[in-house]
Scaffold this motif. Structure first.
Motif, PDB file in Angstrom:
ATOM      1  N   PRO A  30      43.639  32.074  41.406  1.00  0.00           N
ATOM      2  CA  PRO A  30      43.084  30.801  40.911  1.00  0.00           C
ATOM      3  C   PRO A  30      43.760  29.568  41.526  1.00  0.00           C
ATOM      4  O   PRO A  30      43.082  28.583  41.837  1.00  0.00           O
ATOM      5  CB  PRO A  30      43.315  30.867  39.404  1.00  0.00           C
ATOM      6  CG  PRO A  30      43.324  32.323  39.097  1.00  0.00           C
ATOM      7  CD  PRO A  30      43.993  32.951  40.287  1.00  0.00           C
ATOM      8  N   TRP A  32      45.134  29.399  44.505  1.00  0.00           N
ATOM      9  CA  TRP A  32      44.636  29.340  45.870  1.00  0.00           C
ATOM     10  C   TRP A  32      43.219  28.761  45.878  1.00  0.00           C
ATOM     11  O   TRP A  32      42.877  27.931  46.713  1.00  0.00           O
ATOM     12  CB  TRP A  32      44.674  30.734  46.486  1.00  0.00           C
ATOM     13  CG  TRP A  32      44.363  30.819  47.941  1.00  0.00           C
ATOM     14  CD1 TRP A  32      44.687  29.931  48.922  1.00  0.00           C
ATOM     15  CD2 TRP A  32      43.655  31.870  48.589  1.00  0.00           C
ATOM     16  NE1 TRP A  32      44.244  30.369  50.131  1.00  0.00           N
ATOM     17  CE2 TRP A  32      43.598  31.554  49.965  1.00  0.00           C
ATOM     18  CE3 TRP A  32      43.078  33.055  48.157  1.00  0.00           C
ATOM     19  CZ2 TRP A  32      42.975  32.372  50.884  1.00  0.00           C
ATOM     20  CZ3 TRP A  32      42.470  33.868  49.087  1.00  0.00           C
ATOM     21  CH2 TRP A  32      42.420  33.522  50.426  1.00  0.00           C
ATOM     22  N   GLY A  33      42.394  29.179  44.919  1.00  0.00           N
ATOM     23  CA  GLY A  33      41.027  28.668  44.810  1.00  0.00           C
ATOM     24  C   GLY A  33      40.983  27.177  44.528  1.00  0.00           C
ATOM     25  O   GLY A  33      40.143  26.453  45.084  1.00  0.00           O
ATOM     26  N   ALA A  37      39.238  24.524  46.968  1.00  0.00           N
ATOM     27  CA  ALA A  37      38.193  23.642  46.438  1.00  0.00           C
ATOM     28  C   ALA A  37      38.570  22.178  46.612  1.00  0.00           C
ATOM     29  O   ALA A  37      37.690  21.333  46.841  1.00  0.00           O
ATOM     30  CB  ALA A  37      37.944  23.956  44.968  1.00  0.00           C
ATOM     31  N   PHE A  47      33.601  27.681  42.721  1.00  0.00           N
ATOM     32  CA  PHE A  47      34.944  28.046  42.264  1.00  0.00           C
ATOM     33  C   PHE A  47      34.902  29.128  41.187  1.00  0.00           C
ATOM     34  O   PHE A  47      35.516  30.184  41.342  1.00  0.00           O
ATOM     35  CB  PHE A  47      35.699  26.817  41.753  1.00  0.00           C
ATOM     36  CG  PHE A  47      37.038  27.135  41.167  1.00  0.00           C
ATOM     37  CD1 PHE A  47      38.115  27.418  41.991  1.00  0.00           C
ATOM     38  CD2 PHE A  47      37.223  27.191  39.791  1.00  0.00           C
ATOM     39  CE1 PHE A  47      39.351  27.735  41.464  1.00  0.00           C
ATOM     40  CE2 PHE A  47      38.467  27.506  39.255  1.00  0.00           C
ATOM     41  CZ  PHE A  47      39.527  27.771  40.092  1.00  0.00           C
ATOM     42  N   TRP A  50      33.499  32.543  42.196  1.00  0.00           N
ATOM     43  CA  TRP A  50      34.492  33.236  43.010  1.00  0.00           C
ATOM     44  C   TRP A  50      35.569  33.874  42.145  1.00  0.00           C
ATOM     45  O   TRP A  50      35.947  35.025  42.347  1.00  0.00           O
ATOM     46  CB  TRP A  50      35.151  32.253  43.988  1.00  0.00           C
ATOM     47  CG  TRP A  50      34.775  32.471  45.387  1.00  0.00           C
ATOM     48  CD1 TRP A  50      34.036  31.643  46.163  1.00  0.00           C
ATOM     49  CD2 TRP A  50      35.088  33.605  46.209  1.00  0.00           C
ATOM     50  NE1 TRP A  50      33.877  32.189  47.408  1.00  0.00           N
ATOM     51  CE2 TRP A  50      34.507  33.386  47.466  1.00  0.00           C
ATOM     52  CE3 TRP A  50      35.783  34.779  46.005  1.00  0.00           C
ATOM     53  CZ2 TRP A  50      34.620  34.291  48.510  1.00  0.00           C
ATOM     54  CZ3 TRP A  50      35.902  35.689  47.042  1.00  0.00           C
ATOM     55  CH2 TRP A  50      35.312  35.421  48.281  1.00  0.00           C
ATOM     56  N   ILE A  51      36.077  33.105  41.196  1.00  0.00           N
ATOM     57  CA  ILE A  51      37.157  33.612  40.344  1.00  0.00           C
ATOM     58  C   ILE A  51      36.676  34.830  39.548  1.00  0.00           C
ATOM     59  O   ILE A  51      37.369  35.857  39.480  1.00  0.00           O
ATOM     60  CB  ILE A  51      37.679  32.503  39.405  1.00  0.00           C
ATOM     61  CG1 ILE A  51      38.332  31.384  40.221  1.00  0.00           C
ATOM     62  CG2 ILE A  51      38.650  33.063  38.377  1.00  0.00           C
ATOM     63  CD1 ILE A  51      39.512  31.797  41.056  1.00  0.00           C
ATOM     64  N   SER A 116      31.856  29.624  50.255  1.00  0.00           N
ATOM     65  CA  SER A 116      33.064  30.153  50.858  1.00  0.00           C
ATOM     66  C   SER A 116      33.274  29.508  52.218  1.00  0.00           C
ATOM     67  O   SER A 116      32.379  28.850  52.748  1.00  0.00           O
ATOM     68  CB  SER A 116      32.949  31.671  51.005  1.00  0.00           C
ATOM     69  OG  SER A 116      34.171  32.214  51.430  1.00  0.00           O
ATOM     70  N   VAL A 120      38.413  32.449  54.400  1.00  0.00           N
ATOM     71  CA  VAL A 120      38.374  33.330  53.243  1.00  0.00           C
ATOM     72  C   VAL A 120      37.626  34.608  53.598  1.00  0.00           C
ATOM     73  O   VAL A 120      38.049  35.712  53.235  1.00  0.00           O
ATOM     74  CB  VAL A 120      37.725  32.622  52.032  1.00  0.00           C
ATOM     75  CG1 VAL A 120      37.527  33.584  50.878  1.00  0.00           C
ATOM     76  CG2 VAL A 120      38.566  31.438  51.595  1.00  0.00           C
TER      77      VAL A 120
END
Length: 159
Positions: A30, A32-33, A37, A47, A50-51, A116, A120
């Motif tokens: 999270p 890193w996300g 973002a 976001f 993805w999580i 993305s 990634v």
């Protein structure tokens, strides 16, 4: 080293791996996300999908850890080379291959939805390669454990 001591070490290592993976899945990913973002506002809408996707890929990993714990239990009982361990290793292989395919397909979908970025996706492909390598090792171990179990049964029936 006796079987009980070996099993204790293996359980400690497996517990450490599970704890580290919890930190990776639920803290580092999270974070890193959030950083990705923030750098790329155009993919900010992806976001949470993805999580949630990453968290879904954790389920087969924890299932494999459960089966690994069962294998360690058999090792503790001095039953390392058994048919049940071969079955657990095959299950681990199948779960890992499913996880790699699911992870790859999910990454392709995320790229197509423009949620993305290329770095990634490249990282995901490398992760998939590593997971397939571990699945291959599990398949090879399953085969060898099965053969060893058959040899042990033959020896026990002769005596």
């Amino acid at each position: 080293m006796d079987q009980k001591k070996l099993a204790l070490w293996l359980r400690a290592i497996l517990a450490g791996v599970v704890l580290c993976s919890l930190v990776v899945y639920f803290v580092l990913v999270p974070l890193w996300g959030v950083r990705i973002a923030a750098r790329h506002p155009e993919i900010d809408s992806g976001f949470w999908p993805w999580i949630v996707f990453i968290w879904c890929t954790a389920a087969p990993c924890y299932l494999c850890a459960f089966w690994g714990w069962r294998i360690i239990s058999e090792i503790r009982r001095d039953n390392s080379f058994s048919h049940i361990n071969a079955v657990y290793l095959r299950r681990i292989m199948k779960a890992l291959l499913f996880d790699a395919a699911f992870f790859f397909a999910g990454n392709v979908v995320m790229v197509l939805l423009d949620w993305s970025e290329l770095s990634v996706f490249v990282t995901a492909v490398l992760v998939c390669f590593l997971v397939v390598a571990v699945a291959t090792a599990a398949a090879a171990l399953s085969h060898l454990v099965e053969k060893a179990a058959l040899l042990r049964e033959e020896n026990e029936s002769i005596i």
